[in-house]
Motif scaffolding. Structure first.
Motif, PDB file in Angstrom:
ATOM      1  N   LEU A   1     -12.906   1.258  16.765  1.00  0.00           N
ATOM      2  CA  LEU A   1     -12.198   0.220  17.150  1.00  0.00           C
ATOM      3  C   LEU A   1     -10.895   1.144  18.025  1.00  0.00           C
ATOM      4  N   VAL A   2     -10.633   2.241  17.723  1.00  0.00           N
ATOM      5  CA  VAL A   2      -9.777   3.136  18.449  1.00  0.00           C
ATOM      6  C   VAL A   2     -10.300   3.488  19.687  1.00  0.00           C
ATOM      7  N   ASP A   3     -11.506   3.642  19.837  1.00  0.00           N
ATOM      8  CA  ASP A   3     -12.244   3.965  21.410  1.00  0.00           C
ATOM      9  C   ASP A   3     -12.292   2.710  21.979  1.00  0.00           C
ATOM     10  N   GLU A   4     -12.382   1.604  21.385  1.00  0.00           N
ATOM     11  CA  GLU A   4     -12.714   0.343  22.126  1.00  0.00           C
ATOM     12  C   GLU A   4     -11.244  -0.076  22.674  1.00  0.00           C
ATOM     13  N   THR A   5     -10.229   0.180  21.857  1.00  0.00           N
ATOM     14  CA  THR A   5      -8.907  -0.812  22.131  1.00  0.00           C
ATOM     15  C   THR A   5      -7.637   0.339  22.571  1.00  0.00           C
ATOM     16  N   GLY A   6      -7.669   1.680  22.394  1.00  0.00           N
ATOM     17  CA  GLY A   6      -6.928   2.549  22.472  1.00  0.00           C
ATOM     18  C   GLY A   6      -5.711   2.403  21.410  1.00  0.00           C
ATOM     19  N   ALA A   7      -6.010   1.820  20.102  1.00  0.00           N
ATOM     20  CA  ALA A   7      -5.148   1.614  19.181  1.00  0.00           C
ATOM     21  C   ALA A   7      -4.838   3.039  18.558  1.00  0.00           C
ATOM     22  N   ILE A   8      -4.017   3.116  17.942  1.00  0.00           N
ATOM     23  CA  ILE A   8      -3.773   4.658  17.017  1.00  0.00           C
ATOM     24  C   ILE A   8      -3.867   4.480  15.633  1.00  0.00           C
ATOM     25  N   ALA A   9      -4.896   5.186  15.056  1.00  0.00           N
ATOM     26  CA  ALA A   9      -5.170   5.027  13.637  1.00  0.00           C
ATOM     27  C   ALA A   9      -4.266   6.267  13.130  1.00  0.00           C
ATOM     28  N   LEU A  10      -3.725   5.637  11.700  1.00  0.00           N
ATOM     29  CA  LEU A  10      -3.152   6.483  10.856  1.00  0.00           C
ATOM     30  C   LEU A  10      -3.382   6.106   9.407  1.00  0.00           C
ATOM     31  N   PRO A  11      -3.816   7.316   8.573  1.00  0.00           N
ATOM     32  CA  PRO A  11      -3.973   7.248   7.187  1.00  0.00           C
ATOM     33  C   PRO A  11      -2.956   6.769   6.413  1.00  0.00           C
ATOM     34  N   VAL A  12      -2.975   5.866   5.404  1.00  0.00           N
ATOM     35  CA  VAL A  12      -2.019   5.544   4.498  1.00  0.00           C
ATOM     36  C   VAL A  12      -2.449   4.999   3.023  1.00  0.00           C
ATOM     37  N   ASP A  13      -1.838   5.319   2.089  1.00  0.00           N
ATOM     38  CA  ASP A  13      -2.136   4.671   0.719  1.00  0.00           C
ATOM     39  C   ASP A  13      -1.063   3.461   0.820  1.00  0.00           C
ATOM     40  N   ALA A  14      -1.460   2.411   0.772  1.00  0.00           N
ATOM     41  CA  ALA A  14      -0.507   1.361   0.881  1.00  0.00           C
ATOM     42  C   ALA A  14       0.325   0.905  -0.496  1.00  0.00           C
ATOM     43  N   SER A  15      -0.414   1.613  -1.551  1.00  0.00           N
ATOM     44  CA  SER A  15       0.365   1.204  -2.918  1.00  0.00           C
ATOM     45  C   SER A  15       1.471   2.502  -3.198  1.00  0.00           C
ATOM     46  N   ASP A  16       1.200   3.530  -2.142  1.00  0.00           N
ATOM     47  CA  ASP A  16       2.542   4.473  -2.500  1.00  0.00           C
ATOM     48  C   ASP A  16       3.661   4.326  -1.639  1.00  0.00           C
ATOM     49  N   ALA A  17       4.577   4.148  -2.330  1.00  0.00           N
ATOM     50  CA  ALA A  17       6.049   4.008  -1.438  1.00  0.00           C
ATOM     51  C   ALA A  17       6.241   5.187  -0.757  1.00  0.00           C
ATOM     52  N   ARG A  18       6.059   6.395  -0.900  1.00  0.00           N
ATOM     53  CA  ARG A  18       6.561   7.575  -0.107  1.00  0.00           C
ATOM     54  C   ARG A  18       5.478   7.516   1.101  1.00  0.00           C
ATOM     55  N   ALA A  19       4.437   7.171   0.909  1.00  0.00           N
ATOM     56  CA  ALA A  19       2.964   7.289   1.842  1.00  0.00           C
ATOM     57  C   ALA A  19       3.455   6.200   2.868  1.00  0.00           C
ATOM     58  N   MET A  20       4.007   5.017   2.443  1.00  0.00           N
ATOM     59  CA  MET A  20       4.343   3.614   3.407  1.00  0.00           C
ATOM     60  C   MET A  20       5.552   4.142   4.171  1.00  0.00           C
ATOM     61  N   GLU A  21       6.705   4.747   3.547  1.00  0.00           N
ATOM     62  CA  GLU A  21       7.862   5.371   4.078  1.00  0.00           C
ATOM     63  C   GLU A  21       7.457   6.143   5.376  1.00  0.00           C
ATOM     64  N   ALA A  22       6.522   7.168   5.004  1.00  0.00           N
ATOM     65  CA  ALA A  22       5.990   7.911   6.107  1.00  0.00           C
ATOM     66  C   ALA A  22       5.244   7.303   7.123  1.00  0.00           C
ATOM     67  N   LEU A  23       4.662   6.324   6.830  1.00  0.00           N
ATOM     68  CA  LEU A  23       3.946   5.672   8.042  1.00  0.00           C
ATOM     69  C   LEU A  23       4.875   4.758   8.987  1.00  0.00           C
TER      70      LEU A  23
END
Length: 233
Positions: free
Chosen positions: A46-68
């Motif tokens: 999907l990144v190759d097709e659209t040029g979107a930027i992919a980032l990792p995240v654990d959505a259940s983790d508040a700190r990870a979401m803040e960092a995202l």
């Protein structure tokens, strides 16, 4: 030039289905898109097709979401559209379910959505501008047997959406909840030859999200149900 009243977007819980269609549709509007998921390897095509930027995240983790959200701001600016598509599923008889697995499933579906709404609100309220779209399911209005954890999460998601809409819409933030009432078509899940269009087309779903984003604030939708023409009520 985009025809949407928003400049960028963050999709959380991204995958090849609804999120993939949304990414393509938003990029066609020349809108920068961040797509986030626990496993970003699945997003490479999907990144190759659209040029979107992919980032990792654990959505259940508040700190990870803040960092995202902080990383999204650094990459494309403060997100003006936030779409939450993440969900956790655990199936089985209630008496036999593992409590830790249930807790994690509900955390991804509901608590992760809260983290997303909270981070979005903190950025959107001062500007009185933005949109938060939450992807629900049939399970958010009707719990099925052997699927209690999914129903728990999706019912909570719907309650969050309704509460957030009442609080944030008067402040200029459009909050909408989408009940995806039916199976979503994919390469692995196709329509039976004798019942065409019996599954939800992800591109058609994405178009509805885009239509909601275009709504005038005098007639905002807070919830919409999407189901195939043959779906039984």
């Amino acid at each position: 030039m985009s025809t949407l009243p928003y400049r960028n977007a963050l999709i959380i819980g991204a995958g090849p289905g609804i999120s993939g269609s949304l990414t393509r549709r938003l990029r066609a509007e020349n809108i920068p898109v961040i797509i986030a998921a626990r496993n970003v390897d699945k997003l490479s095509a999907l990144v190759d097709e659209t040029g979107a930027i992919a980032l990792p995240v654990d959505a259940s983790d508040a700190r990870a979401m803040e960092a995202l959200f902080a990383e999204t701001e650094a990459r494309i600016g403060t997100p003006e559209v936030v779409i939450y598509n993440a969900g956790g599923r655990v199936r089985g008889p209630i008496a036999e379910l593992d409590a830790a697995e249930v807790e994690q499933a509900v955390a991804v579906t509901a608590l992760g959505a809260f983290h997303a709404v909270q981070q979005a609100a903190r950025r959107m309220v001062p500007k009185a501008h933005g949109a938060i779209l939450l992807t629900g399911a049939t399970a958010g209005v009707k719990g099925f047997a052997l699927s209690a954890p999914f129903a728990m999460g999706k019912f909570a998601l719907r309650g969050l959406a309704q509460s957030a809409a009442r609080e944030l819409m008067p402040k200029g933030i459009h909050v909408a909840h989408f009940v995806i009432d039916g199976g979503v078509r994919s390469a692995q899940r196709t329509d039976p030859p004798d019942v065409p269009d019996s599954m939800l087309d992800p591109d058609a779903i994405a178009q509805t999200y885009i239509d909601v984003l275009r709504q005038h604030r005098s007639a905002w939708t807070w919830e919409i149900e999407l189901r195939p023409w043959v779906e039984k009520f």
